[in-house]
Design a protein around this motif. Structure first.
Motif, short mmCIF file in Angstrom:
data_model
loop_
_atom_site.label_atom_id
_atom_site.label_comp_id
_atom_site.label_asym_id
_atom_site.label_seq_id
_atom_site.Cartn_x
_atom_site.Cartn_y
_atom_site.Cartn_z
N GLY A 40 0.79 -1.23 0.00
CA GLY A 40 0.00 0.00 0.00
C GLY A 40 0.82 1.27 0.00
N ALA A 41 2.05 1.21 -0.51
CA ALA A 41 2.92 2.38 -0.47
C ALA A 41 3.28 2.93 -1.84
CB ALA A 41 4.21 2.06 0.29
N CYS A 42 3.31 2.08 -2.87
CA CYS A 42 3.84 2.55 -4.15
C CYS A 42 2.76 2.92 -5.17
CB CYS A 42 4.78 1.51 -4.75
SG CYS A 42 3.96 0.04 -5.44
N GLY A 43 1.57 2.34 -5.06
CA GLY A 43 0.49 2.67 -5.98
C GLY A 43 0.52 1.94 -7.30
N SER A 44 1.45 1.00 -7.48
CA SER A 44 1.56 0.31 -8.77
C SER A 44 0.34 -0.55 -9.09
CB SER A 44 2.81 -0.57 -8.80
OG SER A 44 3.98 0.21 -8.70
N CYS A 45 -0.34 -1.03 -8.05
CA CYS A 45 -1.46 -1.96 -8.27
C CYS A 45 -2.80 -1.25 -8.38
CB CYS A 45 -1.51 -2.98 -7.14
SG CYS A 45 -1.89 -2.25 -5.52
N LYS A 46 -2.79 0.04 -8.53
CA LYS A 46 -4.03 0.82 -8.55
C LYS A 46 -4.89 0.46 -9.75
CE LYS A 46 -3.35 5.00 -7.46
NZ LYS A 46 -2.87 6.40 -7.58
N GLY A 47 -6.18 0.25 -9.51
CA GLY A 47 -7.14 -0.02 -10.58
C GLY A 47 -8.51 0.50 -10.16
#
Length: 343
Positions: A40-47
């Motif tokens: 929950g720190a980098c935002g790469s998995c945002k959808g």
């Protein structure tokens, strides 16, 4: 209970157990959702949530703002559900090609290449090899159940040599204090990998910008070695930034690449050089150096690794100011325990 999750636009479906994160269920099913830190720190998995609803575990607002959450976006590494879902996400082809394994490794060498950086070489068990894509990472499994993530610093084509990771000292850090002060060669570690969706998109012929800060150079080094292995003719420019020249701990290697590799350019950038450094090269912030040299990135791919502030600034400015297509920016933000502890 088990819930069904449908991914748009691919139509792929997978099961998710109660309490399981959407990303965890996708990885278990071999569905290639993008991800990086898994914390929950980098935002790469945002959808986006198209139908249904999720609850989020603790995460950083930088990775998912209140406005984004209100617009239906989600961090799938932190999202759990109590009903079926339809989500919208760009799947990453090839991310699930290699199985995620738990393996032991022996510390073969600890090479201190800078006052605060050690290159750790790992020897895998005899007749064992780790299949991975250049740019991916492994998680060391510590005795207290915690994990620490480090990118492989050599390409898969070099695995007749030990696996390498680059470790920067973090004062008070459980793992780095051990590596720098008490770890010895021949010690045994356990890790899980390969992980992450940061790797070269080989179906493109666009010129490449590689952006690294600090030990974000590790996966970038693996990418360059992989490009050399492929005998790629794509133009590549590597921008590597540090506070002081010592932070560019493999500067000579990069200069060698620039001298012998066609279509390869290297731009070192130092932000806080001191008079005793006698630095005469580029100064300032490394992501800004790219913008100065390449104000129009509309025809490029960018691969960025390093501190979250560098990755976030590059993503924002390259897309908003330099016309980089958002789906041509690939990143691996190096989050630390201190990053994860922020609100």
């Amino acid at each position: 209970m088990t819930f069904q999750i449908t991914v748009q636009p691919s139509g792929h479906q997978f099961d998710c157990e109660a309490g399981e994160t959407v990303l965890g269920a996708a990885l278990r099913a071999g569905i290639g959702l993008p991800y990086g830190c898994k914390n929950g720190a980098c935002g790469s998995c945002k959808g986006k949530i198209v139908a249904g609803s999720v609850e989020h575990k603790a995460h950083q607002q930088r990775a998912l703002s209140e406005d984004e959450a209100g617009a239906g976006f989600s961090l799938f590494c932190c999202a759990t559900t109590t009903a079926d879902l339809v989500i919208e996400a760009r799947e990453v082809a090839g991310s699930s090609d290699y199985p995620i394994r738990k393996m032991p490794a022996r510390v073969a060498k600890l090479d201190k290449v800078a006052p605060d950086v050690i290159v750790m070489s790992l020897q895998l068990p005899a007749n064992e090899a780790l299949a991975y894509r250049a740019g991916q990472y492994i998680e060391f499994m510590l005795k207290d159940g915690k994990r620490r993530s480090y990118s492989m610093a050599n390409a898969p084509s070099t695995l007749d040599a030990p696996l390498q990771v680059h470790i920067r000292y973090m004062a008070g850090g459980t793992f780095t204090e051990h590596v720098f002060n008490t770890m010895k060669e021949r010690d045994i570690l356990r890790f899980e990998g390969p992980l992450g969706t940061f790797f070269l998109r080989e179906d493109s012929v666009k010129p490449i910008v590689l952006l690294a800060s600090g030990t974000g150079f590790a996966p970038v080094k693996a990418l360059v070695e992989h490009l050399l292995h492929l005998k790629s003719k794509r133009p590549v420019t590597l921008y590597w930034g540090g506070r002081r020249p010592l932070d560019l701990y493999m500067n000579e290697l990069c200069e060698q690449w620039a001298a012998i590799v066609p279509n390869f350019r290297y731009v070192p950038v130092v932000s806080h050089a001191l008079p005793e450094d006698h630095w005469s090269g580029r100064t300032g912030f490394v992501h800004a150096a790219v913008m100065h040299d390449l104000p129009d990135l509309s025809g490029y791919q960018v691969y960025a690794c390093g501190a979250p502030v560098v990755v976030d600034s590059a993503r924002r400015d390259y897309v908003q100011k330099c016309k980089l297509p958002a789906d041509e920016f690939f990143a691996d933000a190096f989050t630390t325990e201190a990053d994860l502890a922020q609100p």
